[in-house]
Design a protein around this motif. Sequence first.
Motif, mmCIF file in Angstrom:
data_model
loop_
_atom_site.group_PDB
_atom_site.id
_atom_site.type_symbol
_atom_site.label_atom_id
_atom_site.label_comp_id
_atom_site.label_asym_id
_atom_site.label_seq_id
_atom_site.Cartn_x
_atom_site.Cartn_y
_atom_site.Cartn_z
ATOM 1 N N LYS A 38 0.822 -1.216 0.000
ATOM 2 C CA LYS A 38 0.000 0.000 0.000
ATOM 3 C C LYS A 38 0.854 1.264 0.000
ATOM 4 O O LYS A 38 0.674 2.153 -0.824
ATOM 5 C CB LYS A 38 -0.902 0.056 1.248
ATOM 6 N N SER A 39 1.773 1.331 0.980
ATOM 7 C CA SER A 39 2.587 2.546 1.102
ATOM 8 C C SER A 39 3.455 2.732 -0.140
ATOM 9 O O SER A 39 3.595 3.856 -0.644
ATOM 10 C CB SER A 39 3.447 2.478 2.361
ATOM 11 N N SER A 40 3.996 1.637 -0.653
ATOM 12 C CA SER A 40 4.816 1.725 -1.874
ATOM 13 C C SER A 40 3.990 2.237 -3.039
ATOM 14 O O SER A 40 4.478 3.032 -3.854
ATOM 15 C CB SER A 40 5.380 0.347 -2.234
ATOM 16 N N ALA A 52 4.966 7.942 2.040
ATOM 17 C CA ALA A 52 4.376 6.961 2.954
ATOM 18 C C ALA A 52 5.497 6.024 3.379
ATOM 19 O O ALA A 52 6.260 5.556 2.557
ATOM 20 C CB ALA A 52 3.273 6.202 2.235
ATOM 21 N N ARG A 53 5.572 5.773 4.648
ATOM 22 C CA ARG A 53 6.640 4.900 5.124
ATOM 23 C C ARG A 53 6.450 3.488 4.591
ATOM 24 O O ARG A 53 5.387 2.918 4.712
ATOM 25 C CB ARG A 53 6.623 4.861 6.645
ATOM 26 N N THR A 54 7.463 2.908 4.016
ATOM 27 C CA THR A 54 7.354 1.505 3.605
ATOM 28 C C THR A 54 8.253 0.689 4.514
ATOM 29 O O THR A 54 9.210 1.194 5.088
ATOM 30 C CB THR A 54 7.784 1.288 2.141
ATOM 31 N N ARG A 60 3.230 -2.278 10.302
ATOM 32 C CA ARG A 60 3.758 -1.092 10.974
ATOM 33 C C ARG A 60 2.759 0.064 10.999
ATOM 34 O O ARG A 60 2.668 0.795 11.972
ATOM 35 C CB ARG A 60 5.056 -0.665 10.296
ATOM 36 N N THR A 61 2.023 0.206 9.913
ATOM 37 C CA THR A 61 1.067 1.317 9.850
ATOM 38 C C THR A 61 -0.198 0.919 10.612
ATOM 39 O O THR A 61 -0.911 0.031 10.178
ATOM 40 C CB THR A 61 0.708 1.625 8.381
ATOM 41 N N GLN A 62 -0.477 1.551 11.725
ATOM 42 C CA GLN A 62 -1.664 1.204 12.518
ATOM 43 C C GLN A 62 -2.661 2.346 12.598
ATOM 44 O O GLN A 62 -3.530 2.350 13.450
ATOM 45 C CB GLN A 62 -1.245 0.754 13.932
ATOM 46 N N THR A 76 -5.720 8.371 1.549
ATOM 47 C CA THR A 76 -5.502 7.837 2.891
ATOM 48 C C THR A 76 -4.851 6.462 2.800
ATOM 49 O O THR A 76 -5.273 5.607 2.022
ATOM 50 C CB THR A 76 -6.818 7.734 3.695
ATOM 51 N N ASP A 77 -3.818 6.290 3.600
ATOM 52 C CA ASP A 77 -3.099 5.018 3.717
ATOM 53 C C ASP A 77 -3.743 4.302 4.897
ATOM 54 O O ASP A 77 -3.559 4.706 6.045
ATOM 55 C CB ASP A 77 -1.611 5.314 3.969
ATOM 56 N N LEU A 78 -4.536 3.275 4.590
ATOM 57 C CA LEU A 78 -5.299 2.601 5.641
ATOM 58 C C LEU A 78 -4.451 1.528 6.315
ATOM 59 O O LEU A 78 -3.579 0.939 5.682
ATOM 60 C CB LEU A 78 -6.571 1.996 5.039
HETATM 61 MG MG MG Z 1 2.244 0.724 4.847
#
Ligand code: MG
Length: 202
Positions: A38-40, A52-54, A60-62, A76-78
């Motif tokens: 997702k982040s990528s 977005a942090r990958t 990691r993404t909460q 939005t990065d869910l």
């Molecule tokens: Mg992510």
Amino acid sequence: MSTLYRKAKFLLAVQHLEQLPTNITHEVGFAGRSNAGKSSAINTITGIHSLARTSKTPGRTQQIVYFQLDETRALTDLPGYGFAKVPLAVKETWRKLMEGYFQTRQELKGLVHIMDVRHPLKEFDLQMLEWCEYKSVPVHILLTKADKVSKNVGSSTRLSVLKATKEIGLIDAEVQLFSSLKRLGGEQVIEKLDYWLEYNGK
Ligand SMILES: [Mg+2]
Ligand SMILES: Nc1nc2c(ncn2[C@@H]2O[C@H](COP(=O)(O)OP(=O)(O)OP(=O)(O)O)[C@@H](O)[C@H]2O)c(=O)[nH]1
């Protein structure tokens, strides 16, 4: 290619529904299992590699991370899900946040659902897609990490995922191959984002 996405900037990270931003009227969510990419994908679409942090550590993404595009639009990065090592309490927090987001967020105009082309349609993916059908949230599917499979495997996976979306009742959902590593498939998803975000400028 549209320049709107190149202007993306981190806005805020939401942990509770009360924190959802009030200035945004049009947003598109990026969902998928942990580690799907997702982040990528957000970084590839915006062309900003540090946005977005990958991570190689799944889950990691909460939070719901907002990237603002202009005064009223955002991506939005869910938070990722489906990662077995997350404790039950964290899963429950995730479920509540996501359920509330889907139920109340009128500003959510569409969902980009991301699956690793090698591991599509896991239980959590089906849940999310059925949820979108139920809530009438339009869906666009990226089968990412397409660089990891042959063209033949990629296109037959695309067709079987497309068939599954029809069975779920998502009759308008597009399914496309994507690779953040090779930067493939960006134009097609951006066309859909432009449409959902009612963005016509190029
Ligand atoms: Mg992510
Ligand atoms: N080969 C290849 N690797 C990819 C691609 N997209 C992502 N990856 C890798 O997959 C891993 C996970 O990517 P992320 O973008 O962090 O995944 P995520 O869905 O945001 O994960 P969470 O935030 O944990 O839910 C990273 O090591 C990425 O470098 C791709 O298109 N091709």
